[in-house]
Design a protein around this motif. Structure first.
Motif, PDB file in Angstrom:
ATOM      1  N   PRO A  27       1.846  -4.049 -11.174  1.00  0.00           N
ATOM      2  CA  PRO A  27       1.706  -3.529 -12.544  1.00  0.00           C
ATOM      3  C   PRO A  27       1.800  -1.998 -12.595  1.00  0.00           C
ATOM      4  O   PRO A  27       0.861  -1.315 -13.021  1.00  0.00           O
ATOM      5  CB  PRO A  27       0.322  -4.024 -12.948  1.00  0.00           C
ATOM      6  N   TRP A  28       2.938  -1.469 -12.186  1.00  0.00           N
ATOM      7  CA  TRP A  28       3.033  -0.009 -12.060  1.00  0.00           C
ATOM      8  C   TRP A  28       2.976   0.693 -13.415  1.00  0.00           C
ATOM      9  O   TRP A  28       2.504   1.827 -13.502  1.00  0.00           O
ATOM     10  CB  TRP A  28       4.286   0.384 -11.286  1.00  0.00           C
ATOM     11  N   ARG A  29       3.421   0.038 -14.458  1.00  0.00           N
ATOM     12  CA  ARG A  29       3.369   0.679 -15.784  1.00  0.00           C
ATOM     13  C   ARG A  29       1.934   0.886 -16.251  1.00  0.00           C
ATOM     14  O   ARG A  29       1.600   1.944 -16.797  1.00  0.00           O
ATOM     15  CB  ARG A  29       4.143  -0.149 -16.803  1.00  0.00           C
ATOM     16  N   ALA A  30       1.102  -0.128 -16.040  1.00  0.00           N
ATOM     17  CA  ALA A  30      -0.298  -0.016 -16.462  1.00  0.00           C
ATOM     18  C   ALA A  30      -1.031   1.036 -15.649  1.00  0.00           C
ATOM     19  O   ALA A  30      -1.880   1.762 -16.178  1.00  0.00           O
ATOM     20  CB  ALA A  30      -0.989  -1.374 -16.315  1.00  0.00           C
ATOM     21  N   ALA A  31      -0.702   1.134 -14.372  1.00  0.00           N
ATOM     22  CA  ALA A  31      -1.384   2.083 -13.496  1.00  0.00           C
ATOM     23  C   ALA A  31      -0.869   3.510 -13.659  1.00  0.00           C
ATOM     24  O   ALA A  31      -1.597   4.470 -13.368  1.00  0.00           O
ATOM     25  CB  ALA A  31      -1.238   1.639 -12.039  1.00  0.00           C
ATOM     26  N   HIS A  32       0.372   3.655 -14.137  1.00  0.00           N
ATOM     27  CA  HIS A  32       0.997   4.976 -14.190  1.00  0.00           C
ATOM     28  C   HIS A  32       1.725   5.165 -15.527  1.00  0.00           C
ATOM     29  O   HIS A  32       2.948   5.029 -15.610  1.00  0.00           O
ATOM     30  CB  HIS A  32       1.979   5.136 -13.021  1.00  0.00           C
TER      31      HIS A  32
ATOM     32  N   LYS B 278       5.735   5.164 -16.773  1.00  0.00           N
ATOM     33  CA  LYS B 278       6.227   4.214 -17.775  1.00  0.00           C
ATOM     34  C   LYS B 278       7.110   4.925 -18.794  1.00  0.00           C
ATOM     35  O   LYS B 278       8.227   4.480 -19.091  1.00  0.00           O
ATOM     36  CB  LYS B 278       5.055   3.527 -18.462  1.00  0.00           C
TER      37      LYS B 278
ATOM     38  N   GLU C 208       0.835  -1.200   0.000  1.00  0.00           N
ATOM     39  CA  GLU C 208       0.000   0.000   0.000  1.00  0.00           C
ATOM     40  C   GLU C 208       0.873   1.254   0.000  1.00  0.00           C
ATOM     41  O   GLU C 208       0.555   2.246  -0.665  1.00  0.00           O
ATOM     42  CB  GLU C 208      -0.925  -0.010   1.216  1.00  0.00           C
TER      43      GLU C 208
ATOM     44  N   GLU D 105       4.113  10.071  -9.613  1.00  0.00           N
ATOM     45  CA  GLU D 105       3.571  10.450 -10.917  1.00  0.00           C
ATOM     46  C   GLU D 105       2.962  11.849 -10.858  1.00  0.00           C
ATOM     47  O   GLU D 105       3.125  12.641 -11.803  1.00  0.00           O
ATOM     48  CB  GLU D 105       2.526   9.447 -11.380  1.00  0.00           C
TER      49      GLU D 105
ATOM     50  N   ALA E  20       1.806   6.830  -6.898  1.00  0.00           N
ATOM     51  CA  ALA E  20       0.828   7.859  -7.276  1.00  0.00           C
ATOM     52  C   ALA E  20       1.374   9.248  -7.005  1.00  0.00           C
ATOM     53  O   ALA E  20       1.212  10.169  -7.819  1.00  0.00           O
ATOM     54  CB  ALA E  20      -0.477   7.630  -6.519  1.00  0.00           C
TER      55      ALA E  20
ATOM     56  N   ALA F  29       2.076   1.723  -3.517  1.00  0.00           N
ATOM     57  CA  ALA F  29       1.025   2.265  -4.387  1.00  0.00           C
ATOM     58  C   ALA F  29       0.836   3.759  -4.164  1.00  0.00           C
ATOM     59  O   ALA F  29       0.732   4.533  -5.127  1.00  0.00           O
ATOM     60  CB  ALA F  29      -0.287   1.509  -4.138  1.00  0.00           C
ATOM     61  N   ARG F  30       0.805   4.169  -2.895  1.00  0.00           N
ATOM     62  CA  ARG F  30       0.659   5.608  -2.604  1.00  0.00           C
ATOM     63  C   ARG F  30       1.887   6.382  -3.084  1.00  0.00           C
ATOM     64  O   ARG F  30       1.767   7.492  -3.623  1.00  0.00           O
ATOM     65  CB  ARG F  30       0.452   5.827  -1.109  1.00  0.00           C
TER      66      ARG F  30
END
Length: 203
Positions: free
Chosen positions: A174-179, A183, A128, A138, A135, A131-132
């Motif tokens: 999957p950090w590329r897909a989310a951000h 990427k 978590e 980015e 974000a 993830a934060r």
């Protein structure tokens, strides 16, 4: 200078990239604090890499401290701005990226604990944080090619190392897909010779 480092340590990789970008000569001494015969606790009381020993035999440890020392050598390019407030802002980005790395390392170590001792809740808590952190990174990037100004900074080095470490140790994230902005940013960083030449071994 001598740099004591593990080839898979993201913190040591950060310093190796700084040294490469500045084209500073140094001797790389490969040593892992996890090995039984490690010398690291004798030079760093905290038992961690990286550790830098200068030509004057002064010892610096912890990657933000070593990076700060290297900046005093006046070897270009400068990775911290001259303006003091701008320097704090860059170092905040470095701290954010290092925090993502810290959480990734903590999650990895927890996942390697024996059955019955491993905490899935702790792994989830660290993920978590990741993830934060991603974000926030980015958002801080804002679609620009660099986190600060118009050139590579220490914040970018730390961010690139953090993203690469996720690829190495947490390919399930999957950090590329989310951000998508991260990427594109990572592709730009990973193509630099300093990143290519410090790619850690798999394992």
């Amino acid at each position: 200078m001598k740099l004591f480092a593990s080839l898979t340590s993201p913190y040591a990789r950060k310093i190796r990239i700084v040294l490469a970008e500045k084209k500073l000569p140094f001797e790389l001494v490969v040593d892992s604090p996890w090995e039984a015969n490690t010398r690291i606790p004798t030079i760093n009381p905290l038992g961690k890499v990286p550790v830098l020993i200068t030509d004057a035999e002064e010892v610096f440890f912890d990657s933000p401290v070593i990076a700060g020392y290297l900046e005093t050598l006046d070897a270009g390019p400068a990775l911290l701005p001259a303006d003091r407030l701008a320097t704090v802002q860059v170092r905040q980005s470095e701290a954010l990226a290092d925090g993502i790395t810290d959480a990734a390392v903590a999650a990895l170590l927890e996942s390697r604990r024996p059955d019955g001792q491993r905490s899935d809740a702790e792994i989830a808590r660290q993920k978590e944080k990741i993830a934060r952190g991603l974000a926030a990174l980015e958002a801080r990037l804002g679609g620009r090619p660099w986190l600060h100004g118009d050139a590579l900074s220490l914040g970018d080095v730390a961010a690139g190392v953090a993203l690469a470490y996720l690829d190495l140790r947490h390919p399930d994230i999957p950090w590329r897909a989310a951000h998508p902005a991260l990427k594109r940013y990572a592709e730009h960083l990973f193509a630099r010779p300093s990143f290519i030449d410090t790619t850690p071994p798999v394992g």
